[in-house]
Structures are given as C-alpha cells and as structure tokens.
Design an enzyme around this catalytic site. Structure first.
Site, short mmCIF file in Angstrom:
data_model
loop_
_atom_site.label_atom_id
_atom_site.label_comp_id
_atom_site.label_asym_id
_atom_site.label_seq_id
_atom_site.Cartn_x
_atom_site.Cartn_y
_atom_site.Cartn_z
N ASP A 199 0.82 -1.21 0.00
CA ASP A 199 0.00 0.00 0.00
C ASP A 199 0.85 1.26 0.00
OD1 ASP A 199 -2.35 -1.41 -0.08
OD2 ASP A 199 -2.73 -1.31 2.07
N GLY A 200 2.03 1.19 0.61
CA GLY A 200 2.92 2.35 0.62
C GLY A 200 3.32 2.77 -0.79
N ASN A 256 -4.19 9.00 2.00
CA ASN A 256 -4.67 8.46 3.26
C ASN A 256 -5.00 9.53 4.28
OD1 ASN A 256 -4.81 5.74 2.78
ND2 ASN A 256 -2.98 5.18 3.94
N GLU A 257 -3.96 10.27 4.69
CA GLU A 257 -4.18 11.25 5.75
C GLU A 257 -3.12 12.33 5.76
OE1 GLU A 257 -1.17 8.85 6.76
OE2 GLU A 257 -3.10 7.85 7.10
N ARG A 271 5.67 15.16 22.63
CA ARG A 271 5.47 16.58 22.94
C ARG A 271 4.04 16.95 22.55
NH1 ARG A 271 10.19 19.66 23.51
NH2 ARG A 271 11.82 18.30 24.35
N ASP A 326 -1.18 15.29 21.10
CA ASP A 326 0.07 15.01 20.37
C ASP A 326 -0.05 15.38 18.90
OD1 ASP A 326 0.90 14.04 22.76
OD2 ASP A 326 1.29 11.99 22.09
N TYR A 356 -3.65 4.91 9.58
CA TYR A 356 -3.22 5.59 10.81
C TYR A 356 -4.42 6.05 11.63
CZ TYR A 356 -0.03 8.67 13.50
OH TYR A 356 0.72 9.28 14.47
N SER A 383 -5.93 3.26 13.75
CA SER A 383 -5.10 2.90 14.91
C SER A 383 -5.20 3.93 16.02
CB SER A 383 -3.64 2.72 14.47
OG SER A 383 -3.07 3.95 14.09
#
Length: 296
Positions: free
Chosen positions: A75-76, A150-151, A161, A180, A193, A196
């Site tokens: 997929d990458g 995707n995002e 941080r 975050d 992502y 998850s």
C-alpha cells in the site's frame, strides 16, 4: 478521464519500489507477460535500470503516456504513486507484494489470471478516491503544499510533545485541543493511521473527512466526521515548540512553525483505482481486520 473500455489499455506502465528480489522478479514476469501479448510497456526508470530493460521512464512521463499503471508492491507504493499520478487521471491497479494490501488487491500467485480478466476480457470496475491537499500559509502566502491519499497528520517534530491549536471548519471555529497532534483522514485513509488512533471506518464512496485527535489531553476530545468539501484550517498557540510538521501519508513531511496557518481541503486530483469486476470492499475489509465470517 482517459477512455477505458475492453482492450483499450494499449500502453501499460509498471512501477513500484521493490524491497526484495521476489518483488523485482514479479516486475520482470509482468513485463514479459505484457510484451508477449503485444502491449506497449513502460517501466519506471529505476526498475528498468535494475532489470536492464528498455523504455525506462520518469513518473511524469508515465503519467502523460500510459493508459494504465500497474503498481507492484504494498500500500505504501500505491500511496506514493497515487500522489504522483492522480493529476494525470490514469487508472492504477495494484499487485500486492507488501503486507496489508488494502489498495493493492491482486494476489501475486494469481496475478496473470486476474490481469487477463482485466486487460483481455474487460472485467474491471474503476473506483474514484479523493485526495487531500495540505498547505502551509505564512504571512498570507502559501509557502509549501502536498497531497495525501490516506491522511494529513499534524504533529510536533519531536515525539512525546504536546501541541495546542484551534481548528476552524469553513472559517468557523470548531474546537481547540491539547494533544500530540491531529489526523485528518480521507475514507481511503480511515483504515490506516486514523483507525489505529481510534478513528471511524468510512466507506470509500463517502464524501467525508475524519478529524482524529492523537492522544488528546481531555476525555471530551473525540473523532469528528465532517463533509468532504469542508475547508479545514488550524492555528497554533505561540508557546508551542518551534518545530512542527505535516506528514502526508507518512511519506512526505512539511515543516512549519506556530506562526504559520495550516489549510487542509479536498484536492482537485482524483485517484482512479481499478479493481477486478468481483471486487467487494467489505470482503477485503473483513479479511484484513479479521472480522467473523457469515453466519448463514
């Protein structure tokens, strides 16, 4: 969009970034299979060099010339090619040599049988997936931009941080947050992502965008689904750490500072994703996520 009917794919490109010899062997086997059937075959220049093949082309040339692009990899690879090739409106189809294969849904062990059905018999469907465009605005001017299938993830450069920011939707204040970061996901990215991080699954045909907080510092912070044509902008507290970042599909990063404004909206580019005729999104989803089988 380029006209695609039975046997109208005459010029076919092979792309991907093989990480091991087996994937590279797949590239060569697909090349030979296509040549044996008298297609005009283009190969991405780095792969052509590795395999000592002619017709090595840059991605931009492939977008301008090809009728179809076969992406061999995970997929990458498909994400990277989608960002590069969507503007050319050339259809993409994937042979999975990676792990999950949400987007590259042709299995390598049956690749030639499935390619035959698609290319020779015209048994395919084309699905449209929209991309997001992320822009960094500084003093009223756009200084950098990129697309994501995707995002778009907005976060500090340093891990662990928190950042504080305000989110505006269609120029109206929506919420502020200490977290975050924030994931802004398409329906395509809702199983990546975003999922998850606790985001919802959006079916690919939805015109919607998910805003998913990353480890928020308030129990009231929850994922939010908005209209896909919304314009999203973020402003950051000046006391945030100076090094912030936009990550597009986890592959391309754009640095920015708290003084900048971030704008995210639907890209004018559309990915045309080609599937076999019997493709079923929910079958793929259930298989990848380990859902239970039918009861009856």
């Amino acid at each position: 969009m380029k006209n695609v009917t039975k046997r109208s794919f005459q010029t076919i490109a092979i792309v991907g970034k093989p990480r091991h010899d087996n994937a590279l062997e797949t590239h060569l086997a697909v090349y030979n299979w296509l040549k044996d059937r008298h297609y005009s075959v283009l190969v991405e220049e780095k792969i052509a060099e590795q395999l000592q093949l002619p017709n090595g082309k840059r991605i931009e040339e492939i977008g301008q010339i090809a009728d179809l692009v076969i992406v061999i990899g995970g997929d990458g690879n498909m994400l990277g090619m989608a960002r590069s090739l969507a503007k050319y409106q050339v259809p993409l189809i994937g042979i999975n040599r990676g792990n999950l294969g949400f987007l590259t849904d042709i299995a390598p062990q049956s690749a030639f049988e499935q390619l035959y059905s698609c290319l020779e018999k015209g048994e395919f469907i084309i699905e449209q997936r929209f991309l997001l465009e992320a822009q960094i605005e500084q003093n009223g001017k756009i200084i950098s931009a990129n697309n994501a299938l995707n995002e778009v993830a907005i976060h500090p450069t340093q891990v662990a941080r928190i950042i504080e920011f305000e989110v505006y939707i269609d120029s109206k204040f929506a919420f502020s947050q200490r977290s975050d970061g924030l994931i802004i996901a398409t329906p395509t990215g809702s199983t990546a992502y975003s999922l998850s991080a606790g985001g919802p699954i959006l079916t690919p045909n939805m015109n919607a965008i998910a805003l998913v907080p990353m480890h928020p510092h308030a129990l009231s912070s929850r994922p939010l689904v908005i209209d896909g044509d919304s314009h999203i902008s973020l402003r950051f507290a000046q006391y945030n750490q100076p090094n912030l970042e936009i990550s597009c599909d986890g592959q391309d990063d754009l640095p920015f500072t708290p003084e900048d404004r971030i704008i995210v909206r639907k890209s004018p580019d559309i990915l045309h994703l080609l599937h076999l005729k019997d493709y079923n999104y929910f079958t793929v989803l259930g298989s990848k996520l380990g859902w239970s089988s039918k009861l009856f």
